[in-house]
Enzyme design. Structure first.
Site, PDB file in Angstrom:
ATOM      1  N   ARG A  60       0.833  -1.201   0.000  1.00 25.31           N
ATOM      2  CA  ARG A  60       0.000   0.000   0.000  1.00 25.31           C
ATOM      3  C   ARG A  60       0.865   1.247   0.000  1.00 25.31           C
ATOM      4  O   ARG A  60       1.973   1.278   0.517  1.00 25.31           O
ATOM      5  CB  ARG A  60      -0.915   0.015   1.227  1.00 25.31           C
ATOM      6  N   LYS A 121       3.251  -7.940  11.837  1.00 26.41           N
ATOM      7  CA  LYS A 121       2.649  -8.145  10.525  1.00 26.41           C
ATOM      8  C   LYS A 121       3.140  -9.445   9.890  1.00 26.41           C
ATOM      9  O   LYS A 121       4.341  -9.682   9.782  1.00 26.41           O
ATOM     10  CB  LYS A 121       2.967  -6.955   9.617  1.00 26.41           C
ATOM     11  N   ARG A 260      -2.696   3.125  18.733  1.00 27.34           N
ATOM     12  CA  ARG A 260      -2.069   4.004  19.725  1.00 27.34           C
ATOM     13  C   ARG A 260      -2.107   3.337  21.095  1.00 27.34           C
ATOM     14  O   ARG A 260      -3.037   2.587  21.407  1.00 27.34           O
ATOM     15  CB  ARG A 260      -2.803   5.342  19.796  1.00 27.34           C
TER      16      ARG A 260
END
Length: 262
Positions: A60, A121, A260
């Protein structure tokens, strides 16, 4: 080259997508780019294209996605589709891949696969859509290229750079030490194709509950641009809902979302 047994895979997939070919390249720049170019040239029969090594892979926002032979599974599916609504295709693909990989794999909106409870990831999805070189018989039909990269092996120490992997690095051999990239392709290819064809007919609606079961953002504080709030699931069109401190729900249709600290 690795042993991919493309013939067996083709025999399994072709009845679901007549005319489909399965191709394995030792090296290419980007499987997505190659299939997009074929589509522009009118070469739009279905194709599952695998590269052992990508030298110019893309994620992306144009981020590079590189791979070395056997370290990751990098492939693209090119196919003509004409869904009534394109919204949520990447989410449908994510559900199919994560379910094929196991309960420990979660989904980070809009197109990443993460290790659940760890926030590292494991892989990513890149979908690109282009007009057909010649209009198809179905209204709204387009050439769609669905690319995926899935980490298979641990990184060599020399490559374990936190600046390169901003969200950490997870790999499937952490759970299945003997798993290879070809074995992984055979595991995910059929569920992926089935999910894409089902999406064309049914859209995202039947998948929202399954997505929610793997949503790694749900209930967590996230930031997207100037918006900070609690992620609270998907809308009907696959947008991410974020509730800010004033109770206002924002629907994010695209963009970068970061987790966050609470």
């Amino acid at each position: 080259m690795l042993h991919w047994d493309a013939e067996t895979l083709w025999q399994d997939l072709e009845p679901r997508a007549p005319g489909l070919s399965v191709e394995v390249l030792a090296e290419t720049g980007s499987t997505n780019t190659l299939l997009l170019e074929r589509g522009r040239q009118g070469l739009d029969t279905p194709c599952l294209l695998v590269a052992e090594c990508q030298t110019a892979g893309r994620g992306r926002l144009g981020r590079p996605w590189w791979s070395q032979p056997g370290q990751a599974l990098t492939f693209s599916l090119g196919i003509k589709l004409a869904p009534a609504d394109w919204s949520g295709l990447s989410l449908a693909v994510g559900v199919a891949l994560s379910e094929a990989l196991g309960a420990q794999i979660g989904l980070k909106w809009p197109n990443d696969l993460w290790l659940r409870g760890d926030d590292r990831k494991l892989g990513g999805i890149l979908i690109e859509v282009a007009p057909l070189a010649e209009p198809g018989p179905r209204p709204g039909e387009r050439w769609v290229v669905i690319g995926a990269g899935l980490n298979v092996t641990p990184l060599p120490d020399a490559q374990a750079d936190a600046d390169t992997f901003r969200t950490g690095y997870a790999c499937l051999q952490a759970f299945e030490p003997m798993l290879t990239a070809p074995q992984l392709l055979h595991r995910v290819a059929r569920p992926l194709l089935d999910a894409v064809l089902a999406f064309e007919t049914d859209g995202l609606a039947p998948l929202r509950t399954r997505y929610a079961a793997r949503d790694v953002l749900a209930g967590r504080t996230v930031q997207a641009g100037a918006i900070t709030g609690i992620a609270c699931g998907l809308t009907a069109d696959g947008s991410l809902q974020v509730r800010d401190v004033h109770g206002t729900i924002h629907a994010l249709h695209s963009g970068e979302v970061s987790v966050r600290p609470c």
